[in-house]
Design an enzyme around this catalytic site. Structure first.
Site, PDB file in Angstrom:
ATOM      1  CD  GLU A  47      -2.839   1.275   2.326  1.00 32.80           C
ATOM      2  OE1 GLU A  47      -2.783   0.465   3.265  1.00 32.80           O
ATOM      3  OE2 GLU A  47      -3.789   2.064   2.135  1.00 32.80           O
ATOM      4  CB  CYS A 243      -7.295   2.993   4.127  1.00 30.34           C
ATOM      5  SG  CYS A 243      -7.740   2.154   5.647  1.00 30.34           S
ATOM      6  CG  ASN A 377      -8.986  -2.392   2.875  1.00 33.07           C
ATOM      7  OD1 ASN A 377      -8.379  -3.458   3.045  1.00 33.07           O
ATOM      8  ND2 ASN A 377      -8.791  -1.342   3.624  1.00 33.07           N
ATOM      9  CD  GLU A 378      -9.044  -2.577   7.823  1.00 32.63           C
ATOM     10  OE1 GLU A 378      -9.299  -1.424   8.223  1.00 32.63           O
ATOM     11  OE2 GLU A 378      -8.075  -3.235   8.228  1.00 32.63           O
TER      12      GLU A 378
HETATM   13  O1  AHR Z   1      -2.000  -1.248   6.727  1.00 33.79           O
HETATM   14  C1  AHR Z   1      -2.474   0.004   7.114  1.00 33.79           C
HETATM   15  C2  AHR Z   1      -3.996   0.091   7.081  1.00 33.79           C
HETATM   16  O2  AHR Z   1      -4.535  -0.780   8.012  1.00 33.79           O
HETATM   17  C3  AHR Z   1      -4.638  -0.345   5.798  1.00 33.79           C
HETATM   18  O3  AHR Z   1      -4.710   0.672   4.886  1.00 33.79           O
HETATM   19  C4  AHR Z   1      -6.010  -0.730   6.221  1.00 33.79           C
HETATM   20  O4  AHR Z   1      -6.575  -1.728   5.426  1.00 33.79           O
HETATM   21  C5  AHR Z   1      -5.843  -1.126   7.660  1.00 33.79           C
HETATM   22  O5  AHR Z   1      -6.711  -0.434   8.464  1.00 33.79           O
END
Ligand code: AHR
Length: 658
Positions: A47, A243, A377-378
């Site tokens: 990321e 994120c 994602n989350e």
């Molecule tokens: O890895 C950092 C963040 O942690 C990522 O962007 C997210 O998916 C999680 O909350």
């Protein structure tokens, strides 16, 4: 009577389990080969956080190269003399450029200077490719002086190297030259000024790359950082986030279509990690998309991983947005679903297809052979499941062979997790992405986490995890040891957990928002953390099949009476790898007891490899990158039982042969 019976049972139990002198017997079952270990079992998750892309893995050394930073097109640049910013440039999605004009006196100078990401790091004697799109708007020709400089130098001359660039004609053209700095410097600047002639000259997309990138690609990656990924031999490569996939608003989500095609015309996107934590603001942190989906696929291919792109499901970040307004209504999702279908075509379609032709035009006519895609994602709640469903239907209809990954939300357990898992089963995703950034106690208590997972439902992708100690939220050996211990449970349950990726991957020492991370770097150097060493041991001794490993018929998960040991075993043809994490402060004597062998068959110890984490807070660093690395140790013996010692706070791999 009953008491005596219980006592004799207890004694029998101890006699069997704890041999004299506190010996722990680990029964490794060789009678039956266990579940196959997936090639995707251990991987990496990238990321753009902590300046992982621009300023990190992406080897571009110029920040704001297209003059598109939204709050100020000259952010990252120092200008002097007569400089204007104009916005009718040759690249419609990056329209800004600068015009350098006569400063009005022969003793004055007009120019621009870029200090890169926390400075420009250059190695003396190596070659750097400078390139720029330029023109002379009134016609004729002009001369630019281009140099890498050390403004803090005590030498007479700031320049580490310089070169002259002749620009001519009213048409925009790309020019390039090679710079070779005389010395190594971590914080050089790139200085360009109008020299000779002094005709107004327009500059756009000012770029500087090391010539020596990973595999020599021109829009390439920083070699040491890409090598640190390749050396993990990752089986799966999840990208581009996290994120950033979601965006603070849907409009700032990672938009893969903007990340392909000529780099000059990939529009800038903001990066939520610029402002996510008010106590660590990075006002100049954006996504240039120079490291885009084509580059991600190419890197996956070159390091031998299966690519796993994650796409927006039409939800903006749920942490950053309460209520429904920020999200795409379910009945307006079609363009987002189309993005997912188009991505599969971009990766796998023939070079004659619409998106396959974009891939081919970028230099890769052969498909990338994409097998997995993650949607969201989350994400959590019905907001997510209502959106995921139509994605799954559309992808299944068009590409039934693609495996789809859904999310279990941001927590490792709890309400959302409990809601989402059954929903993922109902929707019929292939794998469920679990995230856990959790403290010591959690890792110590979760050795058996996957032992009782449903074998028939979707598989698990442990997509983001790391041990985050309370009050010690940085990389250190003990956290890495607990990750190693926990991973024995992943390995034992390889039939269920088919992918696992630590997170985050990279961090610039001057630009981080989140830690711990797997690999740290500055402008010239990098180091692999102890957590990296753990990942690398699992990758190196992955094996092909699980083997049963028990202590008194129980899995070895650090539970009561198991002496703080966590263990698992795999086979790789005739090789056997037994992994043992000793999380206790005491040395442990173990006996590897091989069961299920024919009478005449024996097992032979070959060698051991061990990571010593006894200095709990110790970690590698830029000055001592190899302070804590696995070392080989002599491990010998032959028979059906072989003894070994496991030092306190250590992770060992015992290599044997049958
Ligand atoms: O890895 C950092 C963040 O942690 C990522 O962007 C997210 O998916 C999680 O909350």
């Amino acid at each position: 009577m009953r008491q005596r019976y219980l006592l004799s049972l207890l004694l029998a139990f101890f006699a069997q389990t704890v041999l004299p002198a506190q010996t722990y017997r680990l029964d490794v079952g060789l009678g039956k080969t266990g579940a196959p270990i997936s090639s995707t079992q251990y991987g990496i998750f990238f990321e753009d956080i902590n300046f992982a892309a621009d300023g990190g893995l992406y080897a571009e050394l110029v920040k704001n190269r297209s003059f598109e930073f939204p709050s100020n097109p000259l952010q990252g640049w120092k200008v002097f003399g007569n400089v204007e910013v104009l916005n009718d440039g040759p690249f419609d999605r990056n329209p800004h450029y600068v015009r350098l004009s006569d400063p009005g006196h022969p003793h004055r100078w007009t120019g621009i200077e870029n200090d890169g990401f926390f400075g420009i790091g250059v190695h003396g004697g190596e070659e750097y490719r400078f390139s720029v799109w330029a023109r002379v708007p009134e016609g004729g020709s002009s001369k630019l002086n281009v140099e890498l400089s050390d403004p803090a130098s005590m030498e007479e001359d700031h320049a580490l190297c310089d070169a002259e660039l002749a620009v001519s004609g009213t048409a925009w053209k790309q020019y390039e030259l090679i710079l070779k700095p005389s010395k190594t410097l971590d914080k050089a600047v790139l200085r360009i000024f109008l020299d000779g002639g002094r005709l107004a000259t327009d500059l756009e997309h000012v770029s500087l790359f090391p010539v020596d990138t990973w595999n020599g690609h021109r829009n390439g990656l920083r070699k040491d950082l890409a090598q640190a990924l390749a050396d993990l031999h990752p089986g799966i490569f999840r990208f581009p986030g996290g994120c950033i996939v979601e965006g603070t608003e849907v409009s700032s989500r990672y938009n893969w279509k903007n990340s392909v095609g000529p780099v000059e015309n990939r529009p800038l996107n903001s990066n939520r990690w610029q402002y996510c934590f008010p106590y660590r603001l990075y006002p100049d942190y954006h996504q240039s998309y120079g490291l885009g989906f084509y580059e991600f696929f190419l890197l996956s291919e070159e390091i031998g991983s299966e690519p796993l792109p994650v796409l927006s499901c039409g939800l903006a970040c749920q942490f950053q947005n309460e209520g429904d307004d920020a999200h795409i209504p379910v009945d307006c999702l079609q363009p987002y679903i189309q993005d997912a279908l188009d991505l599969i075509e971009f990766a796998n379609g023939p070079a004659t297809s619409e998106w396959g032709s974009v891939r081919a035009g970028m230099g890769h006519p052969k498909p990338f052979n994409l097998k997995y895609i993650a949607i969201g994602n989350e994400q959590w709640g019905e907001l997510y499941t209502q959106r995921l469903e139509p994605f799954v239907k559309a992808i299944r209809a068009a590409y039934p062979e693609i495996k789809i990954i859904g999310s279990s939300g941001p927590g490792s357990e709890g309400e959302q997790f409990d809601f989402l898992w059954p929903e993922m089963r109902r929707i019929g995703v292939d794998l469920v992405d679990e995230h856990f950034y959790r403290p010591y106690e959690w890792f110590l208590s979760q050795g058996a986490r996957y032992d009782n997972y449903d074998r028939k439902g979707p598989k698990v992708f442990a997509g983001e995890y790391a041990c985050h100690a309370r009050g010690a939220k940085w990389n250190h050996s003990y956290a890495a040891l607990l990750e190693a211990a926990f991973m024995t449970g992943i390995e034992r349950n390889a039939d269920v957990v088919q992918m696992a990726t630590y997170a985050p991957l990279f961090a610039h020492v001057e630009g981080w928002q989140w830690r711990p991370d797997l690999i740290w770097f500055d402008n010239l150097r990098s180091f692999r953390t102890v957590s990296w060493q753990v990942q690398s041991l699992y990758g190196r001794f992955k094996g092909r099949n699980t083997l049963s490993l028990k202590m008194s018929d129980a899995n070895v998960t650090g539970s009561e009476g198991q002496g703080g040991l966590f263990a698992s075993a795999v086979s790789d043809g005739s090789k056997i790898y037994v992994k043992v994490a000793n999380t206790s402060e005491e040395p442990r004597e173990v006996v590897l007891n091989f069961t299920g062998l024919k009478k005449k068959d024996l097992v032979k110890a070959v060698e051991g490899v061990r990571l010593d984490c006894s200095d709990r807070m110790a970690e590698n660093c830029l000055d001592e990158p190899d302070k804590i690395v696995p070392v080989s140790f002599a491990f010998s013996g032959e028979g059906k039982t072989i003894s070994a010692s496991v030092p306190p706070l250590s992770f060992s791999v015992f290599i044997l042969e049958r």
